[in-house]
Design an enzyme around this catalytic site. Structure first.
Site, PDB file in Angstrom:
ATOM      1  N   GLY A  69       3.202   7.891   3.373  1.00  0.00           N
ATOM      2  CA  GLY A  69       4.214   6.854   3.437  1.00  0.00           C
ATOM      3  C   GLY A  69       3.817   5.607   2.685  1.00  0.00           C
TER       4      GLY A  69
ATOM      5  N   ASP B  73     -10.546  10.168   9.503  1.00  0.00           N
ATOM      6  CA  ASP B  73     -10.375   9.635   8.147  1.00  0.00           C
ATOM      7  C   ASP B  73     -10.950   8.225   8.087  1.00  0.00           C
ATOM      8  OD1 ASP B  73      -9.673   9.582   5.498  1.00  0.00           O
ATOM      9  OD2 ASP B  73      -7.597   9.002   5.855  1.00  0.00           O
TER      10      ASP B  73
ATOM     11  N   GLY C  96       0.821  -1.203   0.000  1.00  0.00           N
ATOM     12  CA  GLY C  96       0.000   0.000   0.000  1.00  0.00           C
ATOM     13  C   GLY C  96       0.850   1.246   0.000  1.00  0.00           C
TER      14      GLY C  96
END
Length: 706
Positions: free
Chosen positions: A25, A131, A20
């Site tokens: 990052g 989020d 991912g």
């Protein structure tokens, strides 16, 4: 990416593979030296250090939640910060529905229940995710109808109360509450995001950036819940604690519920199949298993939607069906028994999961099959006995904000004998099996759970009075009690008249002995039904009070003009209120507890009237007393030399001690949850299930110093 230089922290990990990548990052799958698979997040150097620190601290704070990606360690190498955490090999929920299509309703509810537990835990420690999206929900196990998920990616999480907490625009478009754009938002923003995740699970699409998403193709109850969770007005948005009470959650938690299958046309639009697909439990029920055909799980129910019920009284009203229905009047004429309320099956169905234990604390029942104990209003246990009266396992059921967890402690064969009701609790093991839904449990545990649920909902609830009416005009020398399970008991000097809730049967027990029953008929039957109808309506009125007001149990007495009157007409109103409906003042020291916000109670206009309108709640009377109830919930130890409080112990084994090495430090032990001690300062976050003990301990310390 290699495992790093020899001797570095990163070199302890091998087989690094990128899985991912985001704005902050890259995430790698890796393997420890012991073969354990983990995920490693490398945070970009340009990310502010305070944000990195916040993410790490948040993950540490949430480590106790089993539905949050577990934090292992963090370290810094070559200017990069690395976070080692639990690996969820199923990938993100968003990627899963894109590849496999929308989830069925039952699976979506199972996932949503886990996320509610995670978000509830976050909010208890004052954390907002900010989020929360389908891309940040990770799949640990993707088995059908038992999908296990974890909430992760806390890079944007923050603590409620800091300067920038409610005035920063962050999150994933489509999952962001409108209040975030206005830079004014609270924890309810996470509820909006959860609704967006539910929408994605049911449609395999992300919600639109603005406005309510289209809900065509969903079941009506699913569409209603999505709209309630994603209401653009934060004040109208459904609270997190009420989501589990919604009809959509209920119908898909009950194993008899219909699950709507979804088909996708070639253009990607979803259509509801015309043929309902029954859950696996319906298939299993055909083999004749007793568990599946339990009377506590009827196929159909006439109850009102849970979302329309008052939350302040979690025990369902005994009057969830209307009394003036045509079918009810026909039954009245045919049977002569008067109003027939909802059956016990309907009530048990609504109490299947979670088990409702409000006001039942301290009740104990011993049978040949084991011992049943309601330890708290949110915790009960079943010590299951095998042949020879040896305990083979112990079920602990805990309810936290309507989210229920079942802990199963297995006892080695023939090592612990069953105990009587008065004896102390059996010590629990340190490694229980944990279940968060009925379908997760093996058959033998399901059977034990159903026995416990039925015992609490029927037998134990039938021992506790919810409403006590002293000296009704129909029976001036008696008192009438509406029990927690809906039964009516009228205690006369020489007998007890009982009206069963499940079938409307009415009989008179001579000298209170159940085996000496007499039929009730004529004028006595009419009087019993008058009292029952009155108490049902009285309960309905109390259920309409403000949600923050807990009214039960309640004891009252009334004047002689009750027959044919409604509760509202008998309540205090105007100058004659004192003589028309005086509540009995059971304690001269008890202040008036008449709720001013109740729809049918009027605030007394003088102190003289106030004295006659006192209501006592949660009184310890003969009606609710049980010979097995302990005199006190906690046992406090005081140092005889210093006269200081040393510790406080609960009846379920929890112990809270004052540290002898550091002032204002406490040591908490909860053997039911974890074997090790938890140390915390007075100003720190208090561990789960220790808050009330700490408050009691501090109150006792304060009184000793006065």
């Amino acid at each position: 990416m290699s495992g790093g230089k020899s001797g570095s922290r990163l070199s302890a990990y091998s087989h690094l593979k990128e899985i991912g990548k985001g704005g902050f990052g890259v995430v790698y799958a890796a393997q420890r030296e012991n073969g354990e698979k983990v995920a490693i997040k490398r945070i970009d150097k340009k990310v502010p250090k305070n944000r990195v620190w916040t993410e790490i601290q948040t993950m540490k704070e949430l480590k106790k939640s089993k539905y949050v990606v577990e934090f292992y360690e963090d370290f810094v190498e070559d200017g990069y910060t690395y976070i080692v955490m639990e690996l969820c090999e199923g990938g993100s929920l968003q990627a899963y529905v894109r590849e496999h299509g929308a989830l069925d309703d039952a699976t979506a509810v199972h996932v949503l229940r886990q996320l509610i537990s995670a978000v509830s835990f976050m909010h208890r420690v004052n954390v907002i995710h900010r989020d929360l999206s389908a891309g940040n929900v990770f799949i640990k196990d993707s088995k059908k109808k038992k999908m296990t998920v974890k909430l992760g990616d806390f890079g944007l999480a923050t603590t409620l109360g800091r300067g920038e907490t409610t005035c920063t625009i962050v999150g994933t478009p489509g999952f962001i509450a409108p209040q975030v754009y206005d830079q004014e938002y609270t924890q309810s923003a996470d509820v909006y995001s959860l609704g967006a995740v539910l929408y994605t699970m049911l449609t395999a699409r992300n919600p639109p950036p603005k406005g309510l998403p289209p809900t065509c193709g969903m079941s009506p109850n699913a569409a209603r819940l999505v709209e309630q969770m994603m209401d653009t007005d934060a004040k109208k948005r459904i609270p997190l604690t009420q989501i589990v009470l919604s009809e959509f959650m209920y119908e898909n938690t009950n194993e008899n519920a219909v699950i709507f299958s979804r088909e996708h046309s070639r253009d990607g639009r979803r259509q509801r199949s015309r043929e309902p697909v029954r859950s696996s439990r319906d298939d299993r029920s055909r083999d004749g298993r007793a568990l599946i055909r339990s009377s506590s799980q009827p196929a159909h129910s006439g109850r009102a939607p849970l979302s329309n019920r008052p939350i302040h009284d979690r025990m369902p009203s005994t009057s969830s069906r209307g009394f003036d229905s045509e079918r009810g009047r026909e039954r009245d004429r045919d049977s002569g028994r008067g109003t027939v309320p909802p059956s016990r099956e309907d009530r048990n169905r609504s109490q299947l999961w979670p088990i409702r234990m409000d006001r039942l604390e301290g009740q104990r029942v011993c049978t040949a099959g084991g011992r049943y104990i309601v330890e708290l209003d949110t915790r009960c246990r079943f010590e299951v006995a095998a042949q020879g009266n040896f305990v083979k396992r112990i079920l602990i059921v805990e309810v936290d904000e309507m989210v229920q967890t079942v802990y199963v402690h297995r006892i080695p064969d023939r090592t612990v004998r069953g105990r009587n009701g008065e004896e102390e609790l059996i010590t629990l093991t340190n490694n229980p099996f944990v279940y968060t839904s009925y379908s997760q449990m093996p058959k033998e545990v399901q059977n034990d759970y159903m026995r416990l649920q039925k015992m609490v909902a029927v037998t134990i609830s039938g021992r506790v009075a919810k409403v006590t009416f002293r000296r009704p005009s129909q029976f001036p020398d008696a008192q009438a009690q509406l029990m927690e399970n809906g039964d009516l008991r009228i205690k006369l000097p020489r007998s007890v008249i009982v009206r069963k809730m499940d079938n409307g049967e009415i009989f008179n027990c001579i000298d209170g002995i159940a085996t000496q029953k007499q039929a009730v008929s004529g004028i006595t039957l009419t009087k019993v039904n008058e009292v029952y109808k009155y108490l049902i309506r009285f309960e309905q009125c109390l259920n309409g009070m403000d949600r923050g007001m807990v009214c039960f149990p309640i004891v009252f007495s009334a004047g002689t003009n009750m027959v044919g009157s409604s509760p509202s007409s008998l309540m205090p109103s105007g100058s004659s209120q004192t003589s028309r409906f005086p509540f009995s003042n059971l304690s001269n020291n008890q202040p008036s507890l008449v709720p001013h916000s109740a729809p049918f109670l009027t605030k007394p206009t003088s102190s003289q009237r106030a004295s006659s309108a006192n209501v006592q709640r949660r009184v310890s009377t003969d009606e609710n007393s049980s010979p097995s109830v302990a005199p006190s919930k906690y046992k406090i130890k005081i140092d005889p030399t210093t006269q200081k409080v040393r510790s406080i112990q609960a009846t379920d084994g929890r112990v809270l001690r004052c540290s002898t090495s550091k002032a204002d430090q406490f040591i908490f032990t909860d053997p039911a949850i974890r074997p090790d001690d938890q140390r915390f300062m007075r100003t720190d976050r208090v561990p789960d299930r220790a808050s009330e003990m700490l408050h009691t301990l501090c109150e006792r310390m304060r009184k000793l110093h006065q």
